[in-house]
Design a protein around this motif. Structure first.
Motif, PDB file in Angstrom:
ATOM      1  N   PRO A 137      43.361 -69.117 -91.603  1.00 32.51           N
ATOM      2  CA  PRO A 137      44.814 -69.191 -91.375  1.00 32.51           C
ATOM      3  C   PRO A 137      45.618 -69.221 -92.664  1.00 32.51           C
ATOM      4  CG  PRO A 137      43.749 -71.278 -90.807  1.00 32.51           C
ATOM      5  CD  PRO A 137      42.664 -70.297 -91.053  1.00 32.51           C
ATOM      6  N   VAL A 138      45.115 -69.901 -93.700  1.00 34.19           N
ATOM      7  CA  VAL A 138      45.835 -69.921 -94.979  1.00 34.19           C
ATOM      8  C   VAL A 138      45.904 -68.521 -95.574  1.00 34.19           C
ATOM      9  CG1 VAL A 138      45.703 -70.746 -97.362  1.00 34.19           C
ATOM     10  CG2 VAL A 138      45.362 -72.335 -95.467  1.00 34.19           C
ATOM     11  N   GLY A 139      44.794 -67.809 -95.543  1.00 32.64           N
ATOM     12  CA  GLY A 139      44.794 -66.440 -96.051  1.00 32.64           C
ATOM     13  C   GLY A 139      45.708 -65.524 -95.269  1.00 32.64           C
ATOM     14  N   ALA A 140      45.811 -65.748 -93.957  1.00 30.57           N
ATOM     15  CA  ALA A 140      46.711 -64.931 -93.154  1.00 30.57           C
ATOM     16  C   ALA A 140      48.167 -65.153 -93.556  1.00 30.57           C
ATOM     17  CB  ALA A 140      46.517 -65.252 -91.676  1.00 30.57           C
ATOM     18  N   VAL A 141      48.542 -66.409 -93.796  1.00 32.61           N
ATOM     19  CA  VAL A 141      49.919 -66.696 -94.211  1.00 32.61           C
ATOM     20  C   VAL A 141      50.192 -66.125 -95.598  1.00 32.61           C
ATOM     21  CG1 VAL A 141      51.559 -68.530 -94.734  1.00 32.61           C
ATOM     22  CG2 VAL A 141      50.064 -68.739 -92.764  1.00 32.61           C
ATOM     23  N   LEU A 142      49.280 -66.359 -96.544  1.00 30.42           N
ATOM     24  CA  LEU A 142      49.476 -65.824 -97.894  1.00 30.42           C
ATOM     25  C   LEU A 142      49.503 -64.299 -97.895  1.00 30.42           C
ATOM     26  CD1 LEU A 142      47.213 -68.147-100.085  1.00 30.42           C
ATOM     27  CD2 LEU A 142      49.707 -68.060-100.027  1.00 30.42           C
ATOM     28  N   GLY A 143      48.608 -63.688 -97.134  1.00 33.39           N
ATOM     29  CA  GLY A 143      48.605 -62.236 -97.056  1.00 33.39           C
ATOM     30  C   GLY A 143      49.876 -61.684 -96.455  1.00 33.39           C
TER      31      GLY A 143
END
Length: 581
Positions: free
Chosen positions: A181-187
């Motif tokens: 989920p963190v990578g999805a937000v940053l991406g």
């Protein structure tokens, strides 16, 4: 020096506030400690008096705080009120486990972010298709992802260990649950800024000179990365102290779990030391983020020679938000006429059918009805909190010297601990989750606003406008806010599903509405034990939450206005148009 003094004052206020937690909550610390040590032991007055004498509770909160600070100056953080062990080694060991988990999770987050914006990079900002997929990943709750990974990958398939903390292989599944989920937000945030970077004049010059598309893409990432570094620092601290649910599921002795257990037991030495470690980590992460910004674009910021980074119109289809909104409204319209509290023990854990389109839960209640009724309160409150935090983030982001240390301090407080503090001060009730979430949800938006403003103030067009005699308020209204408000608003929309889930999850912990309230967090948590036997009980509310996330992101990326010039990377043709900004 002013910033250091302000940061130290905020950290001291937070630690002192935690030291007052039992007295703010109007509870007897001796009774709480007794229950934590032995739940079945009667609260005998003599036993309570012995505990007060042993812990020096008669000195009051100020005396205890002074004793703890005096020991801390000598390198002694005291002893745990519950176990009697030295607090310093306990917290350091928990911090080491959390840092290792955070490092692996950050690697997965970077890989996920790269996958989200890969199509945008390969097409030079012309084709952006990562919004819906990233929204689904960002909307999935961490504890649900952790449960699925532990059950499927760890237990059923047996590929990786699902419980314990005995080696590097034990970090993979919990790191995936945190990093996805963190990578999805940053991406998604990176994907939101890349089209503006590819529309700048330097890209046209690079294409005309025949530079490879891969090299141009790397420079485009470097161009937008400074605006994301503050939020990356916030995620680092959040993955360290806020990974309570994941640490509970995988039985990881991390700092978030240790701090939460100390907060529930009112073990003040452990709680204060753990919070101090998180505050110091937040300050270190923020300092590294600012250093990274200076290394990447320091000379341009100093000389005022940075091009303005504006986002061209996206390529999301206009009909996508309408389809998703229609699907969400269909769920609400079909479920609202049903009774969410009707119990039918003869229909427990029924498969989806015509009578129960989403199936039933362990008590035989209709899941469609519970999801629809839970959406009303959760969504309306989440929208109100998102609007309030967006306004607060923008206002505080305009004052980086004031809000910078405040953002770091607030981000060091896990949401559950913030809810406990709010409960201690304001008491329990339906408003407690809203106050707790709002108290911490503005920090990422303020950090994003400050980072974008810092870049925008160094833009060439702003320097020219200032040279023509424009005042501070004119620049703010006509130049800075129009450039900053759209991306920060899209950031707030991206966080809307997480806000809704945080509200419901805190309510499930007893800090708000109580069961049998059909809040979404209640649905996910109470049906989690039946995920393997009746997966629809978890998949249905998770799918609706993912639908909300996809709707929020696609609504934010729907094109509006005229299209700005786009470049076809790696091709001979260049699409040209009027350049503004």
């Amino acid at each position: 020096m002013r910033t250091l003094l302000w940061r130290g004052t905020l950290a001291g206020a937070l630690v002192c506030g935690i030291g007052l937690l039992p007295w703010l909550a109007r509870t007897d610390p001796a009774l709480t400690v007794l229950k934590a040590r032995a739940q079945d032991r009667d609260p005998d007055p003599e036993v309570l008096a012995a505990i007060r004498g042993q812990l020096h509770l008669d000195e009051g909160p100020l005396g205890l705080l002074g004793r703890w600070l005096g020991g801390l100056a000598r390198g002694d953080a005291g002893r745990s009120w519950i176990s009697g062990a030295d607090v310093g080694p306990t917290v350091l060991q928990a911090l080491g486990a959390s840092l290792l988990l955070m490092a692996v999770a950050l690697c997965f987050a970077v890989c996920t972010a790269a996958a989200v914006c890969a199509r945008t990079l390969s097409h030079g900002g012309r084709d952006r298709s990562g919004g819906t997929g990233s929204a689904v990943l960002a909307a999935l709750p961490e504890f649900l992802t952790a449960s699925v990974l532990a059950t499927v990958v760890g237990v059923q398939l047996g590929w990786l260990p699902a419980l314990g903390w005995y080696g590097p292989q034990y970090t993979v599944l919990p790191a995936l649950a945190l990093g996805l989920p963190v990578g999805a937000v940053l991406g998604r945030l990176l994907d939101d800024q890349l089209p503006g970077a590819f529309a700048e004049p330097w890209v046209r010059a690079a294409v005309a000179r025949g530079l490879p598309a891969r090299r141009i893409a790397r420079q485009a990432v470097r161009r937008v990365l400074p605006g994301l570094l503050p939020n990356t620092a916030l995620f680092v601290v959040g993955m360290t102290g806020g990974a309570v649910a994941v640490e509970q599921i995988f039985d990881i002795p991390g700092l978030g779990r240790t701090t939460l257990q100390a907060a529930l037991a009112q073990d003040l030495p452990v709680l204060q030391t753990g919070t101090l470690a998180l505050v110091l980590l937040a300050a270190l992460a923020a300092g590294l983020a600012r250093l990274g910004m200076r290394l990447l674009i320091g000379p341009a910021l100093r000389d005022g020679a940075l091009p303005a980074l504006h986002r061209p119109a996206g390529s999301t289809r206009r009909g996508t938000p309408l389809v998703l909104a229609a699907a969400l409204l269909a769920v609400l319209g079909a479920g609202l006429p049903r009774d969410p509290l009707a119990v039918d023990t003869r229909a427990r854990l029924r498969h989806p059918s015509a009578a129960h389109p989403f199936g039933t839960d362990a008590l035989g209640r209709d899941l469609l009805a519970r999801i629809a009724h839970g959406a009303l309160d959760t969504l309306l409150l989440a929208l109100a909190i998102s609007a309030a935090t967006l306004l607060a983030g923008l206002l505080l982001g305009l004052l980086p010297r004031l809000s910078g240390p405040l953002v770091d301090t607030v981000n060091a407080v896990p949401p559950v601990l913030a809810a406990l503090l709010v409960t201690a001060v304001a008491g329990g009730g339906p408003a407690t989750p809203a106050l707790a979430v709002a108290a911490v949800a503005w920090a990422p938006l303020a950090a994003h606003t400050s980072a974008l403003l810092r870049q925008e103030r160094a833009a060439l067009h702003l320097t020219a406008t200032r040279a023509l005699g424009a005042g501070r308020w004119y620049l703010l209204r006509h130049e800075l806010l129009p450039a900053v408000l759209p991306p920060v608003t899209r950031h707030a929309l991206l966080r809307l599903p997480g806000t809704a889930l945080a509200l419901a999850s805190l309510g499930f912990l007893g800090l708000g509405a109580q069961p049998p309230s059909p809040e979404w967090g209640h649905l996910l948590a109470e049906n989690q034990p039946y995920a393997e036997r009746a997966p629809w009980t978890v998949l249905a509310p998770a799918a609706v939450l993912a639908l909300l996330g996809a709707l929020a992101v696609t609504a934010a990326t729907t094109p509006a206005g005229r299209r700005r010039p786009q470049l076809s990377m790696g091709r001979e043709t260049v699409r040209r148009g009027p350049v503004d900004g």
